[in-house]
Motif scaffolding. Structure first.
Motif, PDB file in Angstrom:
ATOM      1  N   ASN A 163       0.821  -1.209   0.000  1.00 22.41           N
ATOM      2  CA  ASN A 163       0.000   0.000   0.000  1.00 22.41           C
ATOM      3  C   ASN A 163       0.855   1.259   0.000  1.00 22.41           C
ATOM      4  O   ASN A 163       0.467   2.280  -0.576  1.00 22.41           O
ATOM      5  CB  ASN A 163      -0.921  -0.004   1.219  1.00 22.41           C
ATOM      6  N   GLY A 210     -10.262   2.461  -3.835  1.00 22.17           N
ATOM      7  CA  GLY A 210     -11.106   2.006  -2.732  1.00 22.17           C
ATOM      8  C   GLY A 210     -10.416   0.958  -1.880  1.00 22.17           C
ATOM      9  O   GLY A 210     -10.470   1.005  -0.643  1.00 22.17           O
ATOM     10  N   LEU A 211      -9.738   0.015  -2.534  1.00 23.84           N
ATOM     11  CA  LEU A 211      -8.998  -1.011  -1.798  1.00 23.84           C
ATOM     12  C   LEU A 211      -7.856  -0.400  -1.006  1.00 23.84           C
ATOM     13  O   LEU A 211      -7.623  -0.759   0.158  1.00 23.84           O
ATOM     14  CB  LEU A 211      -8.472  -2.064  -2.782  1.00 23.84           C
ATOM     15  N   THR A 231      -6.528   3.636  13.364  1.00 27.39           N
ATOM     16  CA  THR A 231      -7.423   3.657  12.216  1.00 27.39           C
ATOM     17  C   THR A 231      -7.870   5.099  11.965  1.00 27.39           C
ATOM     18  O   THR A 231      -7.699   5.969  12.832  1.00 27.39           O
ATOM     19  CB  THR A 231      -8.638   2.758  12.443  1.00 27.39           C
ATOM     20  N   SER A 232      -8.452   5.348  10.825  1.00 26.47           N
ATOM     21  CA  SER A 232      -8.855   6.725  10.490  1.00 26.47           C
ATOM     22  C   SER A 232      -9.876   7.294  11.471  1.00 26.47           C
ATOM     23  O   SER A 232      -9.754   8.453  11.885  1.00 26.47           O
ATOM     24  CB  SER A 232      -9.389   6.777   9.058  1.00 26.47           C
ATOM     25  N   SER A 258      -4.950   7.782  -1.898  1.00 30.85           N
ATOM     26  CA  SER A 258      -5.890   6.967  -2.650  1.00 30.85           C
ATOM     27  C   SER A 258      -6.305   7.641  -3.958  1.00 30.85           C
ATOM     28  O   SER A 258      -6.616   6.963  -4.940  1.00 30.85           O
ATOM     29  CB  SER A 258      -7.124   6.669  -1.798  1.00 30.85           C
ATOM     30  N   ARG A 290      -3.708   9.626   3.932  1.00 29.21           N
ATOM     31  CA  ARG A 290      -4.426   8.405   3.554  1.00 29.21           C
ATOM     32  C   ARG A 290      -5.477   8.695   2.492  1.00 29.21           C
ATOM     33  O   ARG A 290      -5.688   7.891   1.587  1.00 29.21           O
ATOM     34  CB  ARG A 290      -5.076   7.789   4.791  1.00 29.21           C
ATOM     35  N   TYR A 323      -9.244   1.530   2.048  1.00 26.66           N
ATOM     36  CA  TYR A 323      -9.749   0.615   3.075  1.00 26.66           C
ATOM     37  C   TYR A 323      -8.586  -0.037   3.835  1.00 26.66           C
ATOM     38  O   TYR A 323      -8.635  -0.163   5.066  1.00 26.66           O
ATOM     39  CB  TYR A 323     -10.625  -0.448   2.425  1.00 26.66           C
ATOM     40  N   TYR A 371      -8.216   1.050   7.788  1.00 31.36           N
ATOM     41  CA  TYR A 371      -8.824   0.118   8.734  1.00 31.36           C
ATOM     42  C   TYR A 371      -8.016  -1.162   8.956  1.00 31.36           C
ATOM     43  O   TYR A 371      -7.995  -1.673  10.069  1.00 31.36           O
ATOM     44  CB  TYR A 371     -10.233  -0.268   8.248  1.00 31.36           C
TER      45      TYR A 371
END
Length: 424
Positions: free
Chosen positions: A126, A176-177, A313-314, A346, A342, A180, A184
């Motif tokens: 990522n 989107g992947l 996490t966000s 994306s 983040r 996410y 998370y």
């Protein structure tokens, strides 16, 4: 004898039919009504279809043709293949580098595989997702251009803008992947990976704090002389409450222990405590050996370790940022940069995809080597610009949101210029 049995059998069937007809007469009437009004219902359905014709435009598959599926399969397939290839090489080099430490600290094979590398792969995949997207687009688009597929597609009357539709659909899936995972999934894995590094790679982590002072509520100031995060215990604690800029309560405790098994947050146990209530010139003192209290602070508010923002996490990041801002804390910029980065990262897939497709859609004799080099240079420039802008935000009071979006804004200009010069 046989005729009697047949007669008896027919009589039983007749009784069963009479019973069913009596019990389910309502169902028979409904079926008769439906059969009589079938033609009317068909007219109603046709009328609804004519009136609600616009709903067919909401079907996403209506906009995806065979050529779109062809490009989407190539894009997604090349993207995941490049991730698999580069991450496999990274794992080999990382394992070779850390093999001595794994052996020295007797790291079990299960922990190495499931605690370290199972969280190592999504983190770095990522992190360099923009690089993989750019390389994938340039690689398969250059190959299509070399095989004259792009020329054939444009010759049918399809514009370059229409050609970018499957690229953008693929970017929606990848973005989107990526969001996410970063918002998370990866934060939980980062905690496990950091704990593994502390145990088996002797990576030191800050577990204590000295002379911590913070605002835990409106007009409420807490102070801890020394805090040990391993024991979740603090020493030399005091809590001052002010009203109209005047001290109205002063609490002191030799020890303060965070309750880790409580169902709710902010539960602390005070030992050897004393409270002084100030009412003008009068003072009321109470003391005791132990006391449970609710204080609006957590262990994460007291100890900061490098990379701690990556373990939230966000939603946790957003809550932590708002809480620290209310307290007037200055140690919040890196958390804001991480939160906005983040989201911005994306969206980088869309910008870099437009640049890569615009550069490599033209057929040239040199092949794809030049474009791969340009793609790598631009990708590393994007990653370096992200790092530099984040450093400016942390150390030079640069706005965190702007620092996270500066690489996207600059590369969006480059993407627009490349798009205008793309073949049509």
């Amino acid at each position: 004898m046989k005729s009697y049995r047949k007669l008896r059998k027919h009589f039983r069937i007749y009784k069963l039919r009479r019973w069913l007809d009596h019990r389910f007469s309502w169902l028979r009437r409904i079926l008769q009504w439906v059969s009589r009004h079938t033609q009317r219902l068909q007219k109603v359905v046709k009328w609804l279809v004519r009136k609600l014709f616009f709903l067919r435009y909401l079907n996403p598959l209506r906009y995806i043709k065979r050529i779109d599926w062809y490009i989407i399969r190539k894009f997604i397939g090349t993207y995941f293949f490049s991730i698999l290839l580069i991450i496999s090489i990274s794992i080999v080099f990382d394992f070779n580098e850390n093999l001595a430490k794994f052996t020295q600290y007797h790291a079990p094979a299960r922990a190495i595989i499931f605690d370290y590398y199972a969280n190592f792969v999504p983190y770095f995949a990522n992190l360099f997702s923009a690089l993989f997207v750019f390389i994938s687009v340039i690689f398969f688009t250059s190959k299509m251009a070399g095989n004259s597929e792009i020329i054939a597609i444009l010759a049918t009357g399809i514009s370059f803008r229409r050609l970018l539709r499957p690229y953008m659909i693929s970017c929606v899936i990848i973005s989107g992947l990526s969001f996410y995972l970063s918002a998370y999934v990866i934060p939980h894995g980062t905690v496990i990976r950091q704990n593994f590094e502390i145990m088996y790679k002797n990576k030191k982590k800050n577990t204590s704090a000295e002379n911590v002072q913070l605002q835990v509520g409106h007009g409420v100031i807490a102070y801890i002389q020394h805090y040990d995060n391993n024991l979740k215990k603090g020493y030399g604690f005091c809590l001052d409450k002010f009203k109209d800029k005047k001290l109205v309560s002063h609490l002191t405790a030799m020890e303060v222990q965070y309750d880790t098994i409580s169902d709710s947050k902010y539960h602390w146990r005070l030992r050897n405590w004393k409270i002084r209530q100030l009412q003008g010139l009068r003072e009321h003192i109470t003391s005791g050996s132990e006391k449970d209290s609710v204080i609006m602070m957590e262990p994460t508010d007291l100890v900061y370790s490098k990379g701690q923002q990556e373990t939230f996490t966000s939603p946790q990041l957003k809550e932590y940022i708002s809480k620290q801002i209310d307290r007037g804390s200055g140690n919040v910029v890196q958390y804001q940069v991480e939160y906005h980065k983040r989201i911005a990262s994306s969206f980088a897939a869309f910008i870099l995809t437009i640049i890569g497709a615009s550069l490599s859609a033209r057929k040239r004799k040199g092949g794809m080597g030049l474009y791969l080099g340009i793609g790598l240079a631009l990708s590393f420039a994007y990653i370096m610009l992200q790092t530099v802008s984040a450093t400016f935000a942390i150390n030079a009071d640069f706005p965190p949101m702007l620092a996270a979006w500066v690489p996207n804004l600059l590369f969006a200009v480059i993407a627009f210029i490349c798009y205008r010069h793309a073949p049509n």
